[in-house]
Design a protein around this motif. Structure first.
Motif, PDB file in Angstrom:
ATOM      1  N   GLN A  18       0.767  -1.186   0.061  1.00  9.89           N
ATOM      2  CA  GLN A  18      -0.107  -0.066  -0.246  1.00  9.89           C
ATOM      3  C   GLN A  18       1.044   1.263  -0.165  1.00  9.89           C
ATOM      4  N   PRO A  19       0.262   2.493  -0.151  1.00 10.33           N
ATOM      5  CA  PRO A  19       1.220   3.514  -0.070  1.00 10.33           C
ATOM      6  C   PRO A  19       1.533   3.817   1.432  1.00 10.33           C
ATOM      7  N   SER A  25       1.067   8.979  -2.349  1.00 12.48           N
ATOM      8  CA  SER A  25       0.645   7.442  -2.990  1.00 12.48           C
ATOM      9  C   SER A  25       1.157   7.407  -4.405  1.00 12.48           C
ATOM     10  N   SER A  26       0.790   8.352  -5.230  1.00 11.45           N
ATOM     11  CA  SER A  26       1.384   8.398  -6.430  1.00 11.45           C
ATOM     12  C   SER A  26       2.844   8.080  -6.894  1.00 11.45           C
ATOM     13  N   LYS A  29       3.646   4.621  -5.490  1.00 10.23           N
ATOM     14  CA  LYS A  29       3.308   3.403  -6.318  1.00 10.23           C
ATOM     15  C   LYS A  29       4.355   3.356  -7.493  1.00 10.23           C
ATOM     16  N   GLN A  32       7.368   1.584  -6.059  1.00  8.35           N
ATOM     17  CA  GLN A  32       7.190   0.221  -5.827  1.00  8.35           C
ATOM     18  C   GLN A  32       7.239  -0.436  -7.121  1.00  8.35           C
ATOM     19  N   GLU A  33       6.830   0.213  -8.422  1.00 12.74           N
ATOM     20  CA  GLU A  33       6.801  -0.607  -9.772  1.00 12.74           C
ATOM     21  C   GLU A  33       8.076  -0.625 -10.573  1.00 12.74           C
TER      22      GLU A  33
END
Length: 89
Positions: A18-19, A25-26, A29, A32-33
């Motif tokens: 999760q963020p 959060s953007s 993410k 994370q990717e």
């Protein structure tokens, strides 16, 4: 602070499902990717953060798990009612 923590923050974010926060959060993410490094556990991350925080001028160690204290008298004897939306640590 995150600049001082360096890649450890990216490694921690990579392992989250999760963020880290709504405000980030953007970017969380995206990290994370795309971050190519290995993920680390919350325990490893906390150890790194405490090391970066260093020692207080009195010689004590800053700890993430230290109890909340009154900023004036340093007492840990309190009842948190969350009425004011603030909690000192």
């Amino acid at each position: 602070m995150f600049n001082k923590i360096g890649d450890a923050h990216f490694q921690y974010l990579k392992g989250l499902n999760q963020p880290y926060s709504i405000a980030t959060s953007s970017s969380d993410k995206l990290i994370q990717e795309t971050y190519p490094g290995e993920e680390i556990s919350i325990e490893s991350y906390d150890d790194i953060v405490e090391k970066v925080a260093g020692l207080c001028k009195c010689g004590g160690q800053f700890r993430l798990d230290a109890p909340a204290r009154c900023p004036k008298c340093k007492s840990t004897d309190y009842e948190n009612t969350y009425e004011h939306g603030l909690c000192y640590d």
